[in-house]
Design a protein around this motif. Sequence first.
Motif, PDB file in Angstrom:
ATOM      1  N   ARG A  74      71.557  39.820  41.238  1.00 19.06           N
ATOM      2  CA  ARG A  74      70.682  40.980  41.123  1.00 19.06           C
ATOM      3  C   ARG A  74      70.945  41.957  42.270  1.00 19.06           C
ATOM      4  O   ARG A  74      71.072  41.551  43.420  1.00 19.06           O
ATOM      5  N   ALA A  84      70.012  44.888  37.445  1.00 19.65           N
ATOM      6  CA  ALA A  84      68.615  44.847  37.865  1.00 19.65           C
ATOM      7  C   ALA A  84      68.000  43.476  37.635  1.00 19.65           C
ATOM      8  O   ALA A  84      67.235  42.970  38.462  1.00 19.65           O
ATOM      9  N   ARG A  85      68.359  42.848  36.501  1.00 19.82           N
ATOM     10  CA  ARG A  85      67.770  41.547  36.173  1.00 19.82           C
ATOM     11  C   ARG A  85      68.607  40.903  35.081  1.00 19.82           C
ATOM     12  O   ARG A  85      69.101  41.578  34.181  1.00 19.82           O
ATOM     13  N   ARG A 128      70.554  49.073  35.731  1.00 15.62           N
ATOM     14  CA  ARG A 128      69.929  50.253  36.306  1.00 15.62           C
ATOM     15  C   ARG A 128      70.974  51.340  36.548  1.00 15.62           C
ATOM     16  O   ARG A 128      72.060  51.074  37.071  1.00 15.62           O
ATOM     17  N   ASP A 152      67.895  53.678  32.252  1.00 16.78           N
ATOM     18  CA  ASP A 152      68.297  52.288  32.441  1.00 16.78           C
ATOM     19  C   ASP A 152      68.619  51.699  31.068  1.00 16.78           C
ATOM     20  O   ASP A 152      68.180  52.214  30.042  1.00 16.78           O
TER      21      ASP A 152
END
Length: 209
Positions: free
Chosen positions: A153, A172-173, A182, A190
């Motif tokens: 991340r 981002a995740r 992102r 995003d």
Amino acid sequence: MLGHGQIWAAIDALAAKNGLSASGLARKSGLDPTTFNRSKRIAPDGRPRWPSTESIAKALEATTTNLDSFMSLLVEGSPRLRQNVPLIGLAQAGQGGFFDDAGFPTGQGWDEIAFPDVDREHVYALEISGDSMAPAFREGDVVLVAPGAAVRRGDRVIVKTTEGEVMAKELARRTAKQVELRSLNHEYPDRSFAPSEIAWIARIVWASQ
């Protein structure tokens, strides 16, 4: 242009300058003591591992070293062996047939660019087009991409979808159900994908700015 060996050598020099071992520097920086160990610099499969930007920043803060001083450590010493690596345009990368399933370039006929102390079988260079990653990466910047490097991340990455779209984003995740990307340029949205929609994700380990 900086290579894998140069960056690790600069970290060793930073540790020595402060009377520390590699593990001592990591501990002083609030990191896992093995973060800068030599055993962590090459993955079990032989691919180079790169120190994270965060770990370098913490080491500089812990030793009250400014960026200019660290850069001087990066360029000191004898010249490194230079290797030519494939250079691919981001727009070109979105065309079919140019990558294998792991995200490595296939075939011949690429432009090439010289980097010091890199294994050309494990990295390639990508020229950024568009402004979705501005101000971090601008049109014409060259980034070094390591498909075999671990991705976490916050890493800046190159992503290819199963539909063939290739993009430069920040991870981002990432979960079993979703991959969230992102855009550093807030004028761009995003993006979110199911893992099944992602062909591969490759970490950006160096940029030319």
